[in-house]
Design an enzyme around this catalytic site. Structure first.
Site, mmCIF file in Angstrom:
data_model
loop_
_atom_site.group_PDB
_atom_site.id
_atom_site.type_symbol
_atom_site.label_atom_id
_atom_site.label_comp_id
_atom_site.label_asym_id
_atom_site.label_seq_id
_atom_site.Cartn_x
_atom_site.Cartn_y
_atom_site.Cartn_z
ATOM 1 N N GLY A 10 89.356 112.574 46.863
ATOM 2 C CA GLY A 10 88.690 113.238 47.990
ATOM 3 C C GLY A 10 88.693 112.360 49.233
ATOM 4 N NE ARG A 71 89.810 116.182 43.950
ATOM 5 C CZ ARG A 71 88.904 115.285 44.391
ATOM 6 N NH1 ARG A 71 88.965 114.045 43.973
ATOM 7 N NH2 ARG A 71 87.976 115.642 45.244
ATOM 8 C CG ASP A 102 84.539 107.809 39.953
ATOM 9 O OD1 ASP A 102 85.192 108.621 40.645
ATOM 10 O OD2 ASP A 102 83.520 108.140 39.312
ATOM 11 C CB THR A 125 83.814 108.533 47.166
ATOM 12 O OG1 THR A 125 83.141 109.746 46.787
ATOM 13 C CG2 THR A 125 83.053 107.368 46.568
ATOM 14 C CG ASP A 127 81.048 112.111 45.474
ATOM 15 O OD1 ASP A 127 80.781 112.940 46.363
ATOM 16 O OD2 ASP A 127 81.966 112.272 44.647
ATOM 17 C CG ASP A 129 80.532 108.520 42.609
ATOM 18 O OD1 ASP A 129 81.265 107.859 43.385
ATOM 19 O OD2 ASP A 129 80.945 109.510 41.984
ATOM 20 N NE ARG A 171 84.219 113.979 41.924
ATOM 21 C CZ ARG A 171 85.099 114.940 41.746
ATOM 22 N NH1 ARG A 171 84.937 115.804 40.768
ATOM 23 N NH2 ARG A 171 86.144 115.052 42.528
#
Ligand code: F6P
Length: 319
Positions: A10, A71, A102, A125, A127, A129, A171
């Site tokens: 992403g 992706r 990740d 990202t 996110d 995360d 996510r």
């Protein structure tokens, strides 16, 4: 030396400032910059090109990534990873700067175990995360896009005396929702990391409504899959007309904030320095306690990110 940069997974605002700094800084160090276009898919297909200063003129302020991203399902197969490695060899690439999350880190860890590919990851990202780093590129911009959207929603929510459920991306990680919950003063914030206590929330919300509360704002992380459930609960149990806004990919775009631009520069300079100073390097740069720290990619990939306790502490109705 020849160094390449790739964007994978992403996209996130901050990629373009990183790409620009990469080209400018690699030249400044007297080395040769390359672009790998279209992420891992492009690496498999040999989309690797020499980068010029002109390629990165006027891109600093734009979201997205001028070199594209993807992706890749093919990358799960060894024959395609080998093809990607051969393409790097064909261009005499000595090291790769990887902008990604990740999934991209995992892909490069596998590649680096099978073939002698030097790489340094920059956590990128929305996110937020990734284990080991407090900050991932793109997060500040995403949070500000969400803040803008939620501020607007609050205007209409307060006028109509309605509840609004706003779903954020991230996510499996509730970081975007949690920070948004705090910074927008939302009454409700639902994240995958904690249980949302409906009974306690209902008690306080009903009391507030009886005392004149005009509207309710609920931020729900996509990873909870509870957006519709919270809407129905607000309507049926709490008794407030409710609308849902799924922010979606609007959160991935926008001009990178000053913070994301500055972080992109810092991450990129360190990634290039690391690659120029070492061989056999398979690392990712983490930002911790105000410092940029190289970590082994396997350590990053084996860890699990947790939202800082001070953020969780201040959210309501979670246990
Ligand atoms: O990882 C970034 C992210 O935007 C997530 O927040 C979201 O779940 C996902 O990517 C969406 O992926 P796609 O752009 O492939 O729909």
């Amino acid at each position: 030396m020849a160094l390449a940069i790739i964007c994978s997974g992403g996209d996130a605002p901050g990629m373009n400032p990183a790409i620009k700094k990469f080209v400018d800084y690699v030249y400044k160090r007297g080395e040769t910059p390359y672009f790998i276009y279209d992420g891992l898919e492009g690496m498999i297909d040999g989309k690797i090109k020499y980068a010029h200063h002109e390629d990165v003129a006027g891109i600093l302020h734009n979201g997205g990534a001028i070199i594209g991203s993807s992706r890749s399902k093919r990358f799960y197969e060894k024959r395609y990873r080998e093809q990607a490695y051969r393409n790097l060899q064909d261009h005499d690439i000595d090291g790769v700067v990887v902008l990604g999350g990740d999934g991209s880190y995992n892909a490069f860890e596998v590649l680096g175990r099978e073939f002698p590919v030097n790489f340094v990851g920059i956590p990128t990202t929305i996110d937020n995360d990734i284990y080991g780093t407090e900050y991932c590129l793109g997060v500040d911009t995403a949070l500000n896009v969400i803040r803008w959207a939620v501020d607007n929603i609050r205007d209409t929510a307060s006028t109509f005396k309605r509840a609004f459920v706003v779903e954020t991306m991230g996510r499996e990680c509730g970081y975007l929702a949690a920070v948004t919950g705090l910074s927008s003063g939302a009454e409700i914030c639902v994240i995958p990391e904690m249980n949302f206590n409906k009974n306690v929330a209902a008690h306080f919300l009903k009391k507030d409504l009886a005392e004149g509360r005009g509207y309710i704002l609920a931020i729900v992380a996509e990873g909870t899959k509870m957006t519709q459930n919270i809407k129905e609960w607000l309507e049926e149990d709490i008794g407030v007309e409710t609308r849902v806004t799924v922010l979606g990919h609007i959160q991935r775009g926008g001009n990178p904030t000053v913070h994301d631009r500055m972080m992109a520069f810092e991450f990129t300079v360190r990634a290039v320095d690391l690659l120029l100073a070492n061989t056999g390097i398979r690392k990712a740069i983490s930002y911790r306690n105000g410092e940029f720290v190289p970590m082994d990619i396997s350590e990053v990939n084996n860890g699990k990110y947790t939202i800082p306790a001070n953020i969780l502490r201040d959210l309501h109705f979670l246990d």
